[in-house]
Write a protein that holds these residues in place. Structure first.
Motif, PDB file in Angstrom:
ATOM      1  N   LYS A 243       4.238   2.670  -0.860  1.00 49.98           N
ATOM      2  CA  LYS A 243       4.732   1.106  -1.532  1.00 49.98           C
ATOM      3  C   LYS A 243       4.281   0.131  -0.848  1.00 49.98           C
ATOM      4  CE  LYS A 243       8.779   3.732  -3.255  1.00 49.98           C
ATOM      5  NZ  LYS A 243      10.351   3.636  -3.110  1.00 49.98           N
ATOM      6  N   ARG A 244       3.453   0.050   0.239  1.00 47.73           N
ATOM      7  CA  ARG A 244       3.121  -1.008   0.957  1.00 47.73           C
ATOM      8  C   ARG A 244       1.766  -1.037   1.507  1.00 47.73           C
ATOM      9  NH1 ARG A 244       8.631  -1.396   4.322  1.00 47.73           N
ATOM     10  NH2 ARG A 244       8.504   0.685   3.669  1.00 47.73           N
ATOM     11  N   TRP A 256       1.563  -6.006   2.612  1.00 48.24           N
ATOM     12  CA  TRP A 256       1.834  -6.567   1.161  1.00 48.24           C
ATOM     13  C   TRP A 256       2.742  -5.600   0.267  1.00 48.24           C
ATOM     14  CZ3 TRP A 256      -3.001  -7.494   3.404  1.00 48.24           C
ATOM     15  CH2 TRP A 256      -3.322  -8.761   3.615  1.00 48.24           C
ATOM     16  N   ASP A 257       3.364  -5.817  -0.554  1.00 44.98           N
ATOM     17  CA  ASP A 257       4.147  -4.766  -1.540  1.00 44.98           C
ATOM     18  C   ASP A 257       2.902  -4.481  -2.327  1.00 44.98           C
ATOM     19  OD1 ASP A 257       6.467  -3.550  -2.815  1.00 44.98           O
ATOM     20  OD2 ASP A 257       5.600  -4.637  -4.291  1.00 44.98           O
ATOM     21  N   SER A 260       2.629  -4.785  -6.611  1.00 43.52           N
ATOM     22  CA  SER A 260       2.939  -6.179  -6.713  1.00 43.52           C
ATOM     23  C   SER A 260       1.836  -7.479  -6.018  1.00 43.52           C
ATOM     24  CB  SER A 260       4.376  -6.884  -6.694  1.00 43.52           C
ATOM     25  OG  SER A 260       4.467  -7.033  -5.175  1.00 43.52           O
ATOM     26  N   GLN A 264       4.905  -9.419   2.445  1.00 40.63           N
ATOM     27  CA  GLN A 264       6.300  -9.099   3.069  1.00 40.63           C
ATOM     28  C   GLN A 264       6.275  -9.492   4.404  1.00 40.63           C
ATOM     29  OE1 GLN A 264       7.011  -5.108   2.352  1.00 40.63           O
ATOM     30  NE2 GLN A 264       7.689  -5.505   0.097  1.00 40.63           N
TER      31      GLN A 264
END
Length: 813
Positions: A243-244, A256-257, A260, A264
């Motif tokens: 997820k990252r 980063w996420d 999207s 972060q």
């Protein structure tokens, strides 16, 4: 006719024989103290091969189960990729000769296959069990980066031009071609870990300019991040939960996420190199150019611990299953396993952690000192092959070491411009002697142990007081860097040689130490002088240089002497035996060889390739050689073979015959058997060496040289020639007196035959000189008595010199 020094022939008697080498190999253990194999003929290894690559590690990968590690870079061996067992550190295999330096590597999830980047000859998929290439990656341009997908189905490759391909990991077939946007060529060239699959193998991320994430099945771009890099990209990876996305750069780490693309977290630093997540995703390890590893929490908010051990750049980090242990690789050539709870290294370091630069035996031959680029000096026990002391104090690599004559002190010189005096019992630093303006290249103790000489890149030689640590003389006269320095046996003369010579011959300077002035300058080698050594009597100086030549010089005149055939070329390091009779030549990648200087022939070489280090040395008695095995380990070779039984070599008379044999190996075998028999052999040799023909017999043969009968003359000539050195005295005496005109030339021919090039000695002369070598090897009181008798009573000048030099060497042991 000028002839090669007699000491060189006598020293040949200490060389091994093929049969005795085989006998020794059957009885010696074939593994070192850590269980790793020794090459045939080696009796021990100093240091360990465990997790020692021998050079910079530029890339690495760990199998999913944590049991295999693959490293890429310099290895100290032809294969630049090595597979290691974890946690044992045992070297399992080496793959792919001729790889480019520091190729990208990636292990398949099951640990069965290895993907390799590099030139078209080696780039491709390799099977670990067979060591064979399954399929190549076509080129040009060369494949730069490789990465397996976590499910083992896909293999991503990127070329130096920035073309990314997704391949079937079974067949190698390209199923998708992707050309990322905004490719920066320099960043692409320096990347190793900037292809990253997501944990579910669905997505592929690239970072060759901007960061782009594509769907593997369709090749469709789903995310692009272009915020501008702060420095070179070092590593790109997905978070374990997918997820990252994390990017390690030279000066910062960003998260980063995904998908999207929202940033972060970010942390800044200096010199980041590689990064890796723990399996749980709760910790993130980052290596750096300063050799340190920082452990962050999942949000990069807290630097939870600092692992200190690597000396240079950390080139790879990976967590082992369980998240409690980390493995790391570095440019210092080491692989380290860390206990994260304690912040300590788990695998014990054995031996040097950087390239070994210099070696020195203790005067009694029972210990060896080694200096390395890891800034340490290590003392080794040669009975147990254990490391007994680590001397630390230099701030840069150690380039020269030498024992004091009594072995109680050690002196070292380093790139840090400092000369250091050590106590060999405690390892304590006794004197630090700064003063040179550039690095110290060489050090030497005076024969009385009161002073130390050092040669430096600052073009000077300094003489230091051991007692006070003060410089008592500064010798200037060289126009280039000063390389080796060495004292004459009486301590009155110092020889120093130049290195880094660009134009003209390198100069050797003989220094009068009482006056502190040059007494002779000798134009010698065409390139840098590598080593200098005085003969036992101080009447000769031998030099060897980067031009691959061995030269000899008369002292104090500095005139060149006949030095026999040149030593073979192609060596990287050279050592001369104490009797200046033979040379040990170290060759990168192909081992070392023992060379007879009189003929230039090879007397011994290992049957397996060894010798990838940069240093080699003889023990004082010539019975052992220490030679680099890898750049960080040393092999000890025993040159005093186990003799065969009497039945194998024949009767005493047969042995006496072998001493005159043109086949040197047979003669050497006889020498070693005689040496094993001690005083029994001394008595046998004495009765033959000291047995002199009746003077009347010799006079009669000399008188017959003037006979008008051709047959009588020829018979007398050959009989006198057969007497060899035993007739030399009377021949010289007759030559000085008035004699028939036709007799003089015949006597000069006979005397010339006694002093020919070494490969054409009369058999009787060879036998007698080899016998003197056997007496030196036996070294009992009776043997010394016989040597003294030969020194004082022999009618041969050559025999007297040989016996005198043998006794002088024995006194120095």
């Amino acid at each position: 006719m000028r002839t090669f020094p007699i000491s060189m022939l006598v020293g040949l008697l200490l060389l091994p024989t093929a049969r005795a080498q085989e006998a020794r190999q059957k009885e010696r253990p074939r593994v070192d103290r850590y269980g790793d194999p020794l090459p045939p003929g080696a009796i021990g290894r100093l240091g360990s091969l465990r997790f020692r690559t021998g050079g910079q590690v530029r890339a690495m990968d760990l199998s999913a189960d944590g049991k295999l590690l693959v490293t890429s870079g310099q290895t100290g061996r032809p294969e630049r990729i090595v597979i290691w067992g974890v946690p044992s550190g045992r070297r399992i295999a080496g793959l792919a000769d001729g790889l480019p330096y520091g190729a990208s590597v990636s292990l398949s999830p099951d640990g069965s296959f290895l993907a390799v980047g590099g030139n078209p000859r080696v780039a491709g998929l390799w099977e670990l069990e067979s060591g064979e290439q399954i399929f190549p990656f076509p080129g040009p341009p060369n494949t730069q980066i490789v990465s397996f997908s976590p499910d083992g189905k896909w293999l991503a490759t990127a070329t130096a031009a920035g073309v990314v391909r997704i391949r079937n990991a079974i067949t190698g077939e390209s199923v998708r071609k992707i050309i990322p946007k905004n490719i920066e060529a320099d960043r692409m060239r320096r990347s190793f870990e900037t292809l990253a699959f997501s944990p579910d193998s669905r997505w592929l991320a690239t970072a060759f300019g901007s960061i782009e994430v594509m769907e593997v099945d369709s090749g469709k771009e789903v995310l692009e991040i272009d915020e501008g890099p702060s420095g070179g990209y070092a590593a790109l990876t997905f978070w374990p939960d997918g997820k990252r996305l994390v990017l390690v750069e030279q000066t910062r780490i960003r998260i980063w996420d995904f998908p999207s693309g929202k940033k972060q977290a970010e942390t800044t630093g200096l010199g980041f190199t590689r990064g890796a997540f723990s399996r749980s995703g709760k910790q993130f390890a980052v290596g750096a150019h300063d050799g340190m590893i920082r452990i962050f929490d999942a949000g990069l908010e807290k630097d939870s611990s600092l692992l200190i051990g690597h000396q240079y750049t950390v080139s790879g980090v990976a967590f082992l299953p369980g998240d409690e242990t980390l493995i790391s690789t570095g440019w210092d050539g080491t692989i380290r396993i860390w206990d994260l709870a304690r912040g300590k290294q788990v695998n014990k370091s054995v031996g040097h952690e950087g390239r070994i630069q210099c070696l020195a035996f203790s005067p009694d031959g029972k210990a060896l000192a080694s200096g390395g680029s890891d800034r340490t000096i290590r003392l080794w026990n040669l009975d147990t092959f254990e490391e007994v002391l680590v001397l630390q104090g230099h701030e840069s690599q150690v380039q020269a070491i030498a024992f004091s004559p009594d072995g109680s002190r050690l002196v070292s010189g380093g790139q840090d411009k400092v000369v250091v005096l050590w106590d060999t019992e405690s390892g304590r630093s006794l004197q630090r002697m700064p003063g040179h303006d550039m690095g110290v290249a060489s050090v030497a103790f005076s024969p009385d142990g009161k002073n130390v000489a050092s040669g430096s890149y600052d073009r000077t030689v300094r003489i230091w007081s051991v007692l006070t640590g003060e410089a008592i003389r500064r010798l200037e006269g060289h126009g280039n860097y000063v390389g080796p320095v060495t004292y004459s046996p009486d301590g009155l003369v110092l020889a120093s040689g130049e290195m880094a010579v660009r134009e003209g011959p390198a100069t050797i300077i003989l220094w009068n130490l009482a006056e502190g002035q040059p007494m002779r300058k000798i134009a010698s080698h065409e390139r840098s002088i590598v080593g200098l050594k005085f003969s036992t009597d101080g009447k000769r100086l031998f030099s060897w240089g980067a031009d691959q030549k061995l030269l000899g010089w008369q002292i104090p005149s500095g005139e060149s002497i006949e030095s026999g055939p040149h030593i073979p070329s192609g060596w990287s390091a050279c050592a001369l035996s104490s009797d200046s009779a033979w040379a040990a030549l170290l060759r990168y990648g192909s081992g070392w060889e023992l060379v007879e200087l009189a003929t230039g022939s090879t007397a011994f070489e290992p049957s397996e390739p060894t010798g990838f280090g940069g240093a080699i040395a003889f023990s004082p008695d010539g019975s052992r050689v220490a030679a680099g095995d890898t750049p960080t380990s040393i092999l000890i070779w025993d040159l005093s073979p186990i003799p065969d039984s009497p039945d194998a070599v024949g009767t005493a008379e047969a042995l006496w015959g072998s001493l005159a044999d043109e086949d040197g190996r047979r003669a050497f075998e006889a020498i070693w058997w005689l040496a094993e028999k001690g005083d029994e052999a001394v008595t046998f040799i004495r009765d033959r060496l000291l047995e002199e023909p009746a003077p009347e017999l010799i006079r009669g043969r000399i008188a017959n040289l003037a006979s008008k009968d051709f047959t009588v003359r020829q018979t007398a000539f050959h009989e006198l020639k057969g007497l060899g050195t035993r007739a030399e005295g009377m021949l010289r005496e007759t030559l000085l007196k008035d004699s028939a005109p036709e007799v003089g030339p015949r006597i000069r021919d006979l005397l010339s035959a006694l002093h020919p090039p070494y490969d054409s000695f009369p058999s009787e002369t060879l036998r007698r000189l080899r016998s003197i070598g056997a007496l030196e090897r036996i070294d009992t009181e009776l043997a010394r008595t016989v040597l003294k008798a030969l020194r004082d009573r022999s009618t041969s000048e050559r025999e007297r010199e040989a016996a005198r030099l043998a006794l002088a060497r024995l006194e120095h042991r």
